[in-house]
Each structure stands twice: as C-alpha cells, then as structure tokens.
Design a protein around this motif. Structure first.
Motif, mmCIF file in Angstrom:
data_model
loop_
_atom_site.group_PDB
_atom_site.id
_atom_site.type_symbol
_atom_site.label_atom_id
_atom_site.label_comp_id
_atom_site.label_asym_id
_atom_site.label_seq_id
_atom_site.Cartn_x
_atom_site.Cartn_y
_atom_site.Cartn_z
ATOM 1 N N GLU A 50 1.871 5.918 3.643
ATOM 2 C CA GLU A 50 1.097 6.497 4.753
ATOM 3 C C GLU A 50 -0.028 5.583 5.231
ATOM 4 O O GLU A 50 -0.613 5.819 6.294
ATOM 5 C CB GLU A 50 0.526 7.856 4.344
ATOM 6 C CG GLU A 50 -0.497 7.820 3.227
ATOM 7 C CD GLU A 50 0.125 7.882 1.845
ATOM 8 O OE1 GLU A 50 -0.621 8.121 0.881
ATOM 9 O OE2 GLU A 50 1.366 7.695 1.732
ATOM 10 N N GLU A 51 -0.344 4.519 4.479
ATOM 11 C CA GLU A 51 -1.410 3.587 4.849
ATOM 12 C C GLU A 51 -0.890 2.355 5.584
ATOM 13 O O GLU A 51 -1.674 1.554 6.080
ATOM 14 C CB GLU A 51 -2.188 3.143 3.609
ATOM 15 C CG GLU A 51 -2.911 4.271 2.891
ATOM 16 C CD GLU A 51 -3.600 3.785 1.628
ATOM 17 O OE1 GLU A 51 -3.523 2.565 1.334
ATOM 18 O OE2 GLU A 51 -4.215 4.609 0.935
ATOM 19 N N ARG A 52 0.414 2.215 5.677
ATOM 20 C CA ARG A 52 0.995 1.007 6.266
ATOM 21 C C ARG A 52 1.021 1.100 7.792
ATOM 22 O O ARG A 52 1.261 2.156 8.365
ATOM 23 C CB ARG A 52 2.407 0.792 5.720
ATOM 24 C CG ARG A 52 2.438 0.632 4.209
ATOM 25 C CD ARG A 52 3.853 0.579 3.658
ATOM 26 N NE ARG A 52 3.844 0.808 2.210
ATOM 27 C CZ ARG A 52 4.923 0.951 1.464
ATOM 28 N NH1 ARG A 52 6.136 0.899 2.042
ATOM 29 N NH2 ARG A 52 4.817 1.156 0.154
ATOM 30 N N VAL A 53 0.781 -0.057 8.418
ATOM 31 C CA VAL A 53 0.721 -0.108 9.882
ATOM 32 C C VAL A 53 1.755 -1.061 10.469
ATOM 33 O O VAL A 53 1.824 -1.229 11.684
ATOM 34 C CB VAL A 53 -0.693 -0.513 10.353
ATOM 35 C CG1 VAL A 53 -1.714 0.533 9.940
ATOM 36 C CG2 VAL A 53 -1.086 -1.893 9.813
ATOM 37 N N ARG A 103 1.753 3.067 -9.683
ATOM 38 C CA ARG A 103 1.388 3.913 -8.545
ATOM 39 C C ARG A 103 2.586 4.799 -8.203
ATOM 40 O O ARG A 103 3.735 4.405 -8.408
ATOM 41 C CB ARG A 103 0.998 3.054 -7.339
ATOM 42 C CG ARG A 103 -0.289 2.244 -7.538
ATOM 43 C CD ARG A 103 -0.655 1.530 -6.248
ATOM 44 N NE ARG A 103 -1.957 0.895 -6.301
ATOM 45 C CZ ARG A 103 -2.155 -0.401 -6.563
ATOM 46 N NH1 ARG A 103 -1.130 -1.197 -6.810
ATOM 47 N NH2 ARG A 103 -3.376 -0.910 -6.572
ATOM 48 N N TRP A 105 4.194 5.475 -5.581
ATOM 49 C CA TRP A 105 5.192 5.001 -4.632
ATOM 50 C C TRP A 105 5.910 3.723 -5.104
ATOM 51 O O TRP A 105 6.756 3.189 -4.396
ATOM 52 C CB TRP A 105 4.549 4.757 -3.266
ATOM 53 C CG TRP A 105 3.434 3.741 -3.265
ATOM 54 C CD1 TRP A 105 3.539 2.397 -3.024
ATOM 55 C CD2 TRP A 105 2.054 3.983 -3.509
ATOM 56 N NE1 TRP A 105 2.318 1.791 -3.113
ATOM 57 C CE2 TRP A 105 1.371 2.741 -3.402
ATOM 58 C CE3 TRP A 105 1.300 5.123 -3.812
ATOM 59 C CZ2 TRP A 105 -0.007 2.621 -3.597
ATOM 60 C CZ3 TRP A 105 -0.071 4.993 -3.991
ATOM 61 C CH2 TRP A 105 -0.710 3.761 -3.881
ATOM 62 N N THR A 143 -1.014 -6.767 6.673
ATOM 63 C CA THR A 143 -2.035 -6.040 5.912
ATOM 64 C C THR A 143 -1.432 -4.902 5.090
ATOM 65 O O THR A 143 -2.114 -4.364 4.211
ATOM 66 C CB THR A 143 -3.121 -5.479 6.841
ATOM 67 O OG1 THR A 143 -2.546 -4.519 7.739
ATOM 68 C CG2 THR A 143 -3.776 -6.594 7.645
ATOM 69 N N ASP A 144 -0.188 -4.552 5.341
ATOM 70 C CA ASP A 144 0.472 -3.534 4.510
ATOM 71 C C ASP A 144 0.512 -3.965 3.053
ATOM 72 O O ASP A 144 0.607 -3.125 2.144
ATOM 73 C CB ASP A 144 1.905 -3.292 4.993
ATOM 74 C CG ASP A 144 1.958 -2.548 6.316
ATOM 75 O OD1 ASP A 144 0.903 -2.062 6.772
ATOM 76 O OD2 ASP A 144 3.061 -2.457 6.891
ATOM 77 N N LYS A 148 0.835 -1.198 0.000
ATOM 78 C CA LYS A 148 0.000 0.000 0.000
ATOM 79 C C LYS A 148 0.880 1.263 0.000
ATOM 80 O O LYS A 148 2.101 1.186 0.143
ATOM 81 C CB LYS A 148 -0.877 0.022 1.260
ATOM 82 C CG LYS A 148 -1.891 -1.096 1.354
ATOM 83 C CD LYS A 148 -2.632 -1.026 2.689
ATOM 84 C CE LYS A 148 -3.667 -2.122 2.814
ATOM 85 N NZ LYS A 148 -4.334 -2.112 4.134
ATOM 86 N N ALA A 149 0.227 2.391 -0.128
ATOM 87 C CA ALA A 149 0.940 3.660 -0.018
ATOM 88 C C ALA A 149 1.611 3.750 1.353
ATOM 89 O O ALA A 149 1.067 3.256 2.356
ATOM 90 C CB ALA A 149 -0.021 4.821 -0.212
ATOM 91 N N ASP A 209 -9.177 -8.808 -1.776
ATOM 92 C CA ASP A 209 -8.441 -7.840 -0.967
ATOM 93 C C ASP A 209 -7.418 -8.632 -0.167
ATOM 94 O O ASP A 209 -7.672 -9.055 0.961
ATOM 95 C CB ASP A 209 -9.391 -7.072 -0.051
ATOM 96 C CG ASP A 209 -8.705 -5.902 0.645
ATOM 97 O OD1 ASP A 209 -7.484 -5.710 0.413
ATOM 98 O OD2 ASP A 209 -9.365 -5.196 1.419
#
Length: 240
Positions: free
Chosen positions: A123-126, A182, A184, A130-131, A120-121, A159
């Motif tokens: 800023e969306e990674r945790v 994308r 990134w 799920t990243d 993911k972008a 997903d």
C-alpha cells in the motif's frame, strides 16, 4: 592519453551499464579525491578495456561502476588476471555487486552477488524506484571496528535500497545489514547480508560496499568515508 609521471599511481574508472545508478555522476564524485591522492585517472565506458593486458599491467586500482550488462571472455580473463597480479578492484552497489550476471567467473571473483532489494508494504508503493527505499541500519562487525576501512565508524542508518546479497565464505565482512521479517515478505526469519566487505584474490585486493544507489547516498558522510578508504586500501601500492 596523458603521459604518466614515473611512480604515479594509476586508477582506471570503468563506468556504464544501467542508467538508473547514474554511473557517470556517481563516479565523478570520487575523481577529485583520487587525483588528490596522487592517482592519474583514466575513464572508460566499456569493460572491454580489461582485455588489454599491457594496459592493465600498469593499473593500480580499478573503480568499477557497471551495473548488469555483459562482459566478453577475453575481458573477464583480463580482469581476473589483473586482480590476481595485484591490481585493486573496488566499487559500490550494483556497479560491482550486480555486474555481468551471466558470468559465474566474475561472481566468484567478487564474492558476493545482488539478489534483490526488498520493497515497502504494497500500500506504500507508488510505482518508481522509491518503492524499494527502506530505512535500515548498516552494522559494523567486530572485524570492521578494527579494519582501516571502517575503524571509528559507528553503526549508521540509510533510507535507500537495502541489498540482499548471496555470498561465499572467502569474503571478510566489515559491516552487515539485517532484513527483518515483514508480513508482505515470504521469508520467516531475519536474514543477515554483508553490506561492506573485502576479499583477497592472488596478490590483489577487492573492496565492495552495497550502499550507493545514487549520488545522494554516496554523499552520506559514512558511505563516502568508507568508499574513499576502500579505494585506497584496494590499491596495489597499499597492498604491497
């Protein structure tokens, strides 16, 4: 080991490797199906079983769910010989497309190798798995629309991890997925990867589905249908 009834089909489930793919829980989902289809199911946790030529000669289908780890030369030779002689080889996700990374002969057998799953972008990674979960489409090819494994299945969305696969031209691609450009990511044009494929190897058949990161993905009706059909298609008795 339970004595097999003459004429019974035999399936060997080889599961292990990286725990993140939950190989035991994932394969357990399909054991009842295999038994309902008339298979005597044997389960092993190490690929070294492939080195037992006498045992492998009686196996009609291998369901492999072994991510990463290593395989001995004797086991690899045994696996390749069994498939070439007619034993089917089937699996999903890293359990077949990201097994035994240090063995080029295994990679040649399967025909496609996991390279990455784009994230993911930033800023969306945790900081957890799920990243790498992205919404993406599995697109059935023209061949896939007429193949017994994917016939009647329309393009579908998931997903989960979207596999980027390195592959050769000997595979028959039943479905693809496209990695878009994308900001990134470093690539500059969309990249199409096989998502479901088959391969003929000697007298044997190989089936690979890249979706299947965990039991939740495997429970998706489209993914489960494709895998169940793929298991049956790969089996020796189907290929004879």
């Amino acid at each position: 080991m339970t004595q097999a009834v003459p004429g019974t089909r035999r399936a060997l489930v080889v599961r292990g490797g990286w725990d993140g793919h939950q190989p035991e829980a994932a394969t357990d989902l399909f054991l009842p199906f295999l038994r309902e289809q008339g298979f005597e199911v044997q389960v092993e946790t190490e690929p070294e079983v492939y080195a037992d030529r006498e045992r492998m000669a009686g196996i009609d289908l291998i369901l492999q769910s072994t991510t990463m780890t290593e395989i001995s030369w004797d086991a690899l030779v045994g696996l390749r010989a069994a498939v070439a002689a007619g034993t089917g080889l089937a699996g999903w996700h890293g359990g077949i497309a990201d097994s035994f990374r240090n063995s080029s002969d295994y990679l040649q057998l399967v025909g496609g190798q996991f390279a990455t799953h784009p994230a993911k972008a930033p800023e969306e990674r945790v900081g957890d798995q799920t990243d790498n979960y992205l919404r993406y489409t599995v697109e059935i090819t023209d061949l896939g629309r007429s193949h017994v494994i994917t016939a009647g299945i329309e393009d579908f969305e998931l997903d989960t991890e979207q596999y980027w696969v390195l592959h050769d031209d000997l595979i028959d691609v039943l479905a693809t997925t496209t990695h878009p450009v994308r900001p990134w990511h470093p690539w500059h044009r969309p990249v199409v990867s096989p998502a479901i494929w088959t391969r003929l190897w000697g007298s044997g058949r190989i089936f690979v589905a890249t979706p299947g990161h965990g039991p939740d993905v495997l429970e998706d009706v489209n993914v489960r249908t494709v895998i169940e059909r793929g298991l049956l298609w790969a089996s020796r008795t189907e290929s004879e």
